[in-house]
Design an enzyme around this catalytic site. Sequence first.
Site, short mmCIF file in Angstrom:
data_model
loop_
_atom_site.label_atom_id
_atom_site.label_comp_id
_atom_site.label_asym_id
_atom_site.label_seq_id
_atom_site.Cartn_x
_atom_site.Cartn_y
_atom_site.Cartn_z
N ASP A 78 3.10 -8.39 -10.48
CA ASP A 78 3.70 -9.68 -10.87
C ASP A 78 5.05 -9.90 -10.21
O ASP A 78 5.46 -11.04 -9.97
CB ASP A 78 3.86 -9.74 -12.40
CG ASP A 78 2.56 -10.18 -13.07
OD1 ASP A 78 1.84 -11.01 -12.48
OD2 ASP A 78 2.25 -9.67 -14.16
N CYS A 388 0.43 -0.11 7.75
CA CYS A 388 0.74 1.24 7.28
C CYS A 388 -0.38 2.21 7.66
O CYS A 388 -0.47 2.57 8.83
CB CYS A 388 1.05 1.23 5.79
SG CYS A 388 2.13 2.60 5.34
N LEU A 389 -1.27 2.59 6.74
CA LEU A 389 -2.37 3.47 7.14
C LEU A 389 -3.19 2.80 8.25
O LEU A 389 -3.72 3.48 9.13
CB LEU A 389 -3.27 3.79 5.93
CG LEU A 389 -4.48 4.66 6.24
CD1 LEU A 389 -4.06 6.04 6.74
CD2 LEU A 389 -5.37 4.82 5.01
N HIS A 513 5.26 -2.52 5.32
CA HIS A 513 4.37 -3.47 4.62
C HIS A 513 4.96 -4.88 4.73
O HIS A 513 5.71 -5.30 3.84
CB HIS A 513 4.26 -3.09 3.14
CG HIS A 513 3.48 -1.85 2.91
ND1 HIS A 513 2.15 -1.86 2.57
CD2 HIS A 513 3.84 -0.55 2.96
CE1 HIS A 513 1.72 -0.62 2.41
NE2 HIS A 513 2.72 0.19 2.64
N GLU A 515 3.61 -7.61 4.15
CA GLU A 515 3.09 -8.50 3.10
C GLU A 515 4.07 -8.69 1.94
O GLU A 515 4.05 -9.71 1.27
CB GLU A 515 1.73 -8.01 2.59
CG GLU A 515 1.73 -6.72 1.78
CD GLU A 515 1.64 -5.44 2.62
OE1 GLU A 515 1.99 -5.49 3.81
OE2 GLU A 515 1.26 -4.40 2.06
N1 GLN Z 1 -1.11 7.53 3.47
C1 GLN Z 1 -0.21 7.11 4.48
C2 GLN Z 1 1.17 7.73 4.33
O1 GLN Z 1 1.52 8.22 3.30
C3 GLN Z 1 -0.11 5.59 4.54
C4 GLN Z 1 0.48 4.97 3.32
C5 GLN Z 1 0.24 3.49 3.22
O2 GLN Z 1 -0.67 2.95 3.82
N2 GLN Z 1 1.03 2.82 2.40
O3 GLN Z 1 1.95 7.75 5.27
#
Ligand code: GLN
Length: 566
Positions: A78, A388-389, A513, A515
């Site tokens: 939220d 990220c990942l 991130h 987003e």
């Molecule tokens: N698992 C990965 C890391 O810890 C990516 C984390 C993610 O996508 N927020 O670096």
Amino acid sequence: MATKVNKKTKYIFITGGVLSSLGKGITSASLGLLLKERGLTVTIMKFDPYINVDTGTMNPKQHGEVYVTDDGAETDLDLGHYERFIQVPVTRQNSVSTGQIYFEVIQRERQGKYLGKTVQVVPHITDEIKRRMTTFDKKFDVVLIELGGTVGDIESMPFLEAARQLSLELGRANTLFIHLTYVPFIKSAGEFKTKPTQHSVRMLMEYGIQPDILVCRCEEDLEKDIKSKIALFCNVDEDAVVLALDAETIYEVPILYSKAKLDDIVVRKLHIQRTVKPSLTEWGKFVQRIKKPKYCVTIGFVGKYVQHQDAYKSILEALCHAGAVNNTHVEVKYIDSEQITTADAAAYAISGTDGIVVAPGFGARGVEGKILAIQYVREHLVPFFGICLGMQCAVIEFARNVCGLTHANSGEFKKVKHNVIDLMPDQRNITNKGGTMRLGSYPCVLKEGTKAFEAYQSHIIRERHRHRYEFNNDFREELESAGLVISGISPDARLVEIIELPHHPWFLGCQFHPEFKSVAVGGHPLFVSFIHAALAYHERTVHHRVLDNNHLLVRNTEEHAEHIGH
Ligand code: GLN
């Protein structure tokens, strides 16, 4: 304990009754926006009844995404709505859980600060809640406080008690209770039923709280006599029964509340003078572009929680904002990364999309599917955005298939010779899970002439992080000489933050991130640029798709192959 507060800050509590998922978060965010547009300074807080200290250790399947603030707090989703709507960053202090309250009180007890007293829910827990509720006192004109859970839950009682006490201390002119309820339509009776609302208000009154405004979720407009009945039995003014009809998009809700005069009633009841009626011109244009877009693209969203879309809330909202900027409806095709087990499966899943997003995540499950998907879009020049990942998978894919490091992997999944993604040195000795990642906002320097620079139009940006692993610098040279461009890097040049492929129409991965910083009106530069590329891809390929009769998109990629490292 009487909490000392400045009379000028007004407090609005938002409670929920009957059932959950009625949209308290959107209601709080929408009212926040309307008050801000009236020229008031506003912040919104969320009090969550769970005992976890924060959402960081909670499964996104159960609780939805973990939203990260600039100062690195792992919060409820939220908080994301608050930022997207009111466009003012929230902080760690905006997100409070029962766990944090107890943690604080128990630590104080251990330090002997209660001087031998018996530590109790009332007054010690409630005092700590009140202390936190007034954190922003004198700093904002209005503080909205959303109380998580549904009235009647055992867990949320101390929050209601604290809110009641605070209202008594500050005076009714400075506090307001808005209760969100549900008025169901019962088909067999052909009627709207007000009883659940009456019961939930009665329950609230058992805690000593008389709501000032009732916001009633219902599918259709209620007739005047039903509204009158609710007002009479719930002891509220008739004009304070505000309807919340289902909206086409959550972003229409502020407009509907403005039409229903919710903000007028709020400022009147709180005796707030000299405010202007919000114009919402820009917001209205944004909503119009969502409702009646000119173009449409399909984005494949590759993740492992695709059945639980709240797990990726901010990304989906960011795609919607970027769509609005591009006057484009973004249709999302959910692709379960675990289902992609072969190159053919990747090709099949991605066919018909105009770009893919590869989601963030933790753990090895679904990772090989993400890597196969990335190989397909790299080779077939489909726009790619890895978050990220998703970026880490792109690095692994490039190392394996372009640099020939066939067993390359992330240290998170397998210890191998070529851990092109590995644990950051400062993470090596950490064993605790909660709050120990690289969290929050960090600066990043962009390289001119790259897609990242083109999107941001800035040399330095700040973005939010939540990860433990990182691009391994031992492989930087090898990957760069094979064509990978590092377009964003930490100011000390130690951490790779953005990678891209220059000869691909749009292939970009970021370690942060983006987003979390996408706001409703205007979106986020990377998402806007990605959707723009997807639109261009759509226009280039739609002809082929018709010819191919929606079968696998076969495109001649040979001419580009040398540029992308084949
Ligand atoms: N698992 C990965 C890391 O810890 C990516 C984390 C993610 O996508 N927020 O670096």
